[in-house]
Motif scaffolding. Structure first.
Motif, PDB file in Angstrom:
ATOM      1  N   GLU A 116       0.896  -0.959   0.133  1.00 24.27           N
ATOM      2  CA  GLU A 116      -0.040   0.001  -0.109  1.00 24.27           C
ATOM      3  C   GLU A 116       0.678   1.334   0.213  1.00 24.27           C
ATOM      4  O   GLU A 116       0.394   2.072  -0.717  1.00 24.27           O
ATOM      5  CB  GLU A 116      -0.855  -0.304   1.205  1.00 24.27           C
ATOM      6  CG  GLU A 116      -2.516  -1.065   1.347  1.00 24.27           C
ATOM      7  CD  GLU A 116      -1.645  -2.285   2.342  1.00 24.27           C
ATOM      8  OE1 GLU A 116      -0.358  -2.506   2.097  1.00 24.27           O
ATOM      9  OE2 GLU A 116      -2.580  -3.507   2.057  1.00 24.27           O
ATOM     10  N   LEU A 117       1.809   1.221   0.906  1.00 25.05           N
ATOM     11  CA  LEU A 117       2.710   2.407   0.284  1.00 25.05           C
ATOM     12  C   LEU A 117       3.336   2.222  -0.536  1.00 25.05           C
ATOM     13  O   LEU A 117       3.778   3.769  -0.970  1.00 25.05           O
ATOM     14  CB  LEU A 117       3.657   2.552   1.779  1.00 25.05           C
ATOM     15  CG  LEU A 117       3.444   2.113   3.807  1.00 25.05           C
ATOM     16  CD1 LEU A 117       4.660   1.707   4.461  1.00 25.05           C
ATOM     17  CD2 LEU A 117       3.126   4.169   3.427  1.00 25.05           C
ATOM     18  N   LYS A 118       3.775   1.545  -1.391  1.00 29.98           N
ATOM     19  CA  LYS A 118       4.998   1.323  -2.379  1.00 29.98           C
ATOM     20  C   LYS A 118       4.077   2.358  -3.584  1.00 29.98           C
ATOM     21  O   LYS A 118       4.443   3.430  -4.289  1.00 29.98           O
ATOM     22  CB  LYS A 118       5.275   0.579  -2.996  1.00 29.98           C
ATOM     23  CG  LYS A 118       6.441   0.126  -2.151  1.00 29.98           C
ATOM     24  CD  LYS A 118       6.916  -0.700  -2.997  1.00 29.98           C
ATOM     25  CE  LYS A 118       8.901  -1.126  -2.017  1.00 29.98           C
ATOM     26  NZ  LYS A 118       9.196  -2.231  -2.953  1.00 29.98           N
ATOM     27  N   SER A 119       2.818   1.094  -3.564  1.00 25.61           N
ATOM     28  CA  SER A 119       1.551   2.179  -4.078  1.00 25.61           C
ATOM     29  C   SER A 119       1.136   3.510  -3.723  1.00 25.61           C
ATOM     30  O   SER A 119       0.685   4.583  -5.161  1.00 25.61           O
ATOM     31  CB  SER A 119      -0.220   1.136  -4.585  1.00 25.61           C
ATOM     32  OG  SER A 119      -0.448   1.804  -3.529  1.00 25.61           O
ATOM     33  N   ALA A 120       1.807   4.667  -2.924  1.00 21.70           N
ATOM     34  CA  ALA A 120       0.846   5.949  -2.256  1.00 21.70           C
ATOM     35  C   ALA A 120       2.815   6.307  -3.058  1.00 21.70           C
ATOM     36  O   ALA A 120       2.168   7.469  -2.910  1.00 21.70           O
ATOM     37  CB  ALA A 120       0.905   5.960  -1.238  1.00 21.70           C
TER      38      ALA A 120
END
Length: 137
Positions: free
Chosen positions: A78-82
């Motif tokens: 989720e962090l990488k996608s953001a």
């Protein structure tokens, strides 16, 4: 540096405090509702047009730092996608040792092994294996 974490990819806004930005990131992206006690937070390095400087945050309590760090590990996708990242702040000596082992890292990664860092140690494992072994040569 034991209580510090680095927050990468956070957009720079001139009139917002770094501690407010990080607290919002923790509550929104990591879904942590606990009141986090911060000693200080600031950007690292000089401002460069088009680049986002990391934010260094010193937690007052080590347990809260670990809560954020472990939650970030579970929500890595989720962090990488953001476009965000959270990691431990390392010393210059550790970063230099990692740089010296970067060829080993690339070799192990291209061989299809699972590779990770533990401080200055490079650890690797076969995809089917459960146990990591230190790579020295």
């Amino acid at each position: 540096m034991r209580e510090n974490l680095l927050f990468y990819g956070v957009i720079e806004t001139p009139h917002k405090k770094c501690d407010d930005i990080v607290k919002n990131t923790i509550s929104e992206k990591l879904d942590i509702e606990e009141a986090i006690t911060i000693d200080r937070a600031h950007r690292l390095g000089k401002p460069t047009h088009g680049k986002k400087r990391p934010i260094m945050m010193k937690f007052h309590y080590y347990q809260q730092r670990e809560l954020v760090r472990k939650t970030a590990i579970t929500k890595t996708r989720e962090l990488k996608s953001a476009g965000l990242g959270i990691s431990i702040q390392q010393t210059k000596a550790v970063l230099q040792q990692r740089l010296e082992k970067s060829a080993l890292f690339d070799r192990e990664k291209s061989a299809g092994k699972h590779v990770k860092w533990a401080g200055a140690k490079l650890l690797s494992r076969e995809n089917r294996s459960r146990q990591f072994k230190e790579v020295t040569k």
